[in-house]
Motif scaffolding. Structure first.
Motif, short mmCIF file in Angstrom:
data_model
loop_
_atom_site.label_atom_id
_atom_site.label_comp_id
_atom_site.label_asym_id
_atom_site.label_seq_id
_atom_site.Cartn_x
_atom_site.Cartn_y
_atom_site.Cartn_z
N LEU A 18 0.86 -1.19 0.00
CA LEU A 18 0.00 0.00 0.00
C LEU A 18 0.89 1.23 0.00
O LEU A 18 1.75 1.38 0.87
CB LEU A 18 -0.87 -0.02 1.27
CG LEU A 18 -1.78 1.19 1.52
CD1 LEU A 18 -2.91 1.26 0.50
CD2 LEU A 18 -2.35 1.13 2.93
N PHE A 20 1.20 5.60 -0.53
CA PHE A 20 0.58 6.92 -0.65
C PHE A 20 1.64 7.80 -1.29
O PHE A 20 2.58 8.20 -0.61
CB PHE A 20 0.22 7.49 0.73
CG PHE A 20 -0.80 6.66 1.45
CD1 PHE A 20 -2.15 6.83 1.17
CD2 PHE A 20 -0.42 5.74 2.42
CE1 PHE A 20 -3.10 6.08 1.83
CE2 PHE A 20 -1.37 4.99 3.07
CZ PHE A 20 -2.72 5.16 2.78
N SER A 51 -2.55 1.29 8.88
CA SER A 51 -2.71 1.11 7.43
C SER A 51 -3.17 -0.31 7.13
O SER A 51 -4.01 -0.53 6.24
CB SER A 51 -1.39 1.37 6.70
OG SER A 51 -1.00 2.71 6.87
N ASN A 54 -6.78 -0.51 7.87
CA ASN A 54 -7.53 0.22 6.85
C ASN A 54 -7.58 -0.57 5.53
O ASN A 54 -8.58 -0.52 4.81
CB ASN A 54 -6.93 1.61 6.63
CG ASN A 54 -7.30 2.55 7.76
OD1 ASN A 54 -8.33 2.40 8.41
ND2 ASN A 54 -6.45 3.54 8.01
N ALA A 55 -6.52 -1.30 5.24
CA ALA A 55 -6.52 -2.12 4.02
C ALA A 55 -7.49 -3.30 4.17
O ALA A 55 -8.21 -3.65 3.25
CB ALA A 55 -5.11 -2.62 3.72
N TYR A 60 -8.73 1.69 2.64
CA TYR A 60 -7.73 1.89 1.58
C TYR A 60 -7.67 0.66 0.69
O TYR A 60 -7.84 -0.47 1.17
CB TYR A 60 -6.34 2.12 2.17
CG TYR A 60 -6.20 3.36 3.02
CD1 TYR A 60 -6.90 4.52 2.71
CD2 TYR A 60 -5.37 3.36 4.13
CE1 TYR A 60 -6.77 5.66 3.49
CE2 TYR A 60 -5.24 4.49 4.92
CZ TYR A 60 -5.95 5.64 4.59
OH TYR A 60 -5.82 6.74 5.37
N ARG A 61 -7.39 0.91 -0.58
CA ARG A 61 -7.24 -0.22 -1.51
C ARG A 61 -5.75 -0.40 -1.83
O ARG A 61 -5.14 0.50 -2.43
CB ARG A 61 -8.02 0.09 -2.79
CG ARG A 61 -8.05 -1.07 -3.71
CD ARG A 61 -8.70 -0.70 -5.04
NE ARG A 61 -8.68 -1.88 -5.87
CZ ARG A 61 -9.75 -2.41 -6.43
NH1 ARG A 61 -10.91 -1.85 -6.29
NH2 ARG A 61 -9.64 -3.50 -7.16
N GLN A 63 -2.29 -1.39 -3.62
CA GLN A 63 -1.94 -1.45 -5.04
C GLN A 63 -1.61 -2.89 -5.46
O GLN A 63 -1.77 -3.25 -6.62
CB GLN A 63 -0.72 -0.55 -5.34
CG GLN A 63 -1.04 0.93 -5.39
CD GLN A 63 -1.11 1.58 -4.03
OE1 GLN A 63 -0.82 0.96 -3.02
NE2 GLN A 63 -1.50 2.84 -4.00
#
Ligand SMILES: Nc1ncnc2c1ncn2[C@@H]1O[C@H](COP(=O)(O)OP(=O)(O)OP(=O)(O)O)[C@@H](O)[C@H]1O
Length: 277
Positions: A18, A20, A51, A54-55, A60-61, A63
């Protein structure tokens, strides 16, 4: 409370990355949690712990990589691309590092909100007060009362959430999460900001959720004493990477972990060293 000796993962985080912009908060992270397991995720500030939550929960998506959840007696489902409420419906609930309660609602109403997020009644049948709606409402009230009992807040049911002491607010947040009837509960620093008495109560509560309710728990916690006492297994993140995993005592003695933590508040708390800078 790992279930038996067989391999029965409830959650598989498979090489998740992930980013940002220029910041990589998770780098090829793989974690496998067994059904019924109380697994802790630790790491210094900024290591990627929140994180990860959240994933998992669709905030959050990532990558790259995959995250699979397998509810009891179901096939594994990928959580990638799922919305937050879809993840909740599948059977994953969470609490937050900073308490998120409806301060102006009562303790009871806060738990009801968690419960109603899983109920099937749509707005029309709710308006018409169809039999199913009424039944769901009665069941919801009963469950809310049971959950408040379970977290020790039944006698505060009609008080405003904001009026509770801090540790009780943390327990209420857990009750609200339990109201969604999860199989996997993600707790993000549940004991942060609590005093020693409240911390001991939370420790008991988390253990009971795991052993009595049989829920799998993924726990982020900075308090090493709590982690060491509760977790069956610990995964250590540093700069978005898994640097160690294993039983608490083994992880605590791991040189890579000690190096990652050296000089941090959590390390000093764990070792009893004085804060010297
Ligand atoms: N929405 C975002 N936008 C940009 N960067 C982010 C975002 N969320 C997290 N990060 C970055 O990802 C990294 C990991 O942050 P994260 O909050 O996951 O760490 P943490 O281990 O939970 O830390 P803490 O213990 O302080 O809560 C940090 O460098 C953080 O700045």
């Amino acid at each position: 409370m790992a279930s038996g000796t067989g391999d029965d993962p409830i959650l598989e985080v498979d090489r998740v990355t992930l980013r940002f912009g220029g910041v990589t908060s998770l780098a090829e992270v793989s974690i496998r949690q067994q059904r019924g397991e109380l697994l802790a995720v630790i790491g210094p500030n900024g290591a990627g712990k929140t994180s990860l939550f959240n994933a998992i929960t669709g905030v959050y998506r990532p990558q790259d990589g995959d995250i699979r959840f397998r509810a009891r007696d179901q096939r594994p489902v990928s959580l990638i691309g799922k919305k937050v409420h879809e993840v909740t419906k599948l059977g994953i609930a969470r609490t937050f590092q900073n308490i998120r309660l409806f301060a102006a609602l009562t303790v009871f109403e806060n738990v009801k909100i968690g419960i109603e997020s899983r109920q099937r009644t749509g707005p029309v049948s709710a308006m018409l007060r169809l039999p199913r709606t009424l039944r769901e409402e009665r069941d919801g009230d009963r469950l809310a009362t049971e959950l408040l009992d379970f977290v020790g807040l039944r006698n505060r049911a009609n008080d405003l959430a904001a009026s509770l002491p801090y540790g009780a607010q943390r327990r209420l947040e857990i009750a609200r999460a339990l109201g969604t009837r999860p199989q996997l509960l993600l707790l993000d620093e549940p004991a942060a900001g609590t005093n020693p008495v409240e911390k001991a109560e939370l420790e008991d509560l988390i253990r009971h959720i795991n052993t009595e309710m049989g829920l799998s728990i993924l726990l982020i916690e900075h308090d090493m004493r709590l982690v060491m006492s509760l977790a069956e297994r610990v995964v250590v993140l540093n700069f978005g990477r898994v640097i160690a995993e294993g039983p608490p005592a083994q992880v605590q003695a791991d040189p890579a972990v000690i190096e990652a933590y050296l000089g941090t508040r959590a390390y000093r708390a764990a070792t009893g060293e004085e804060a010297s800078g």
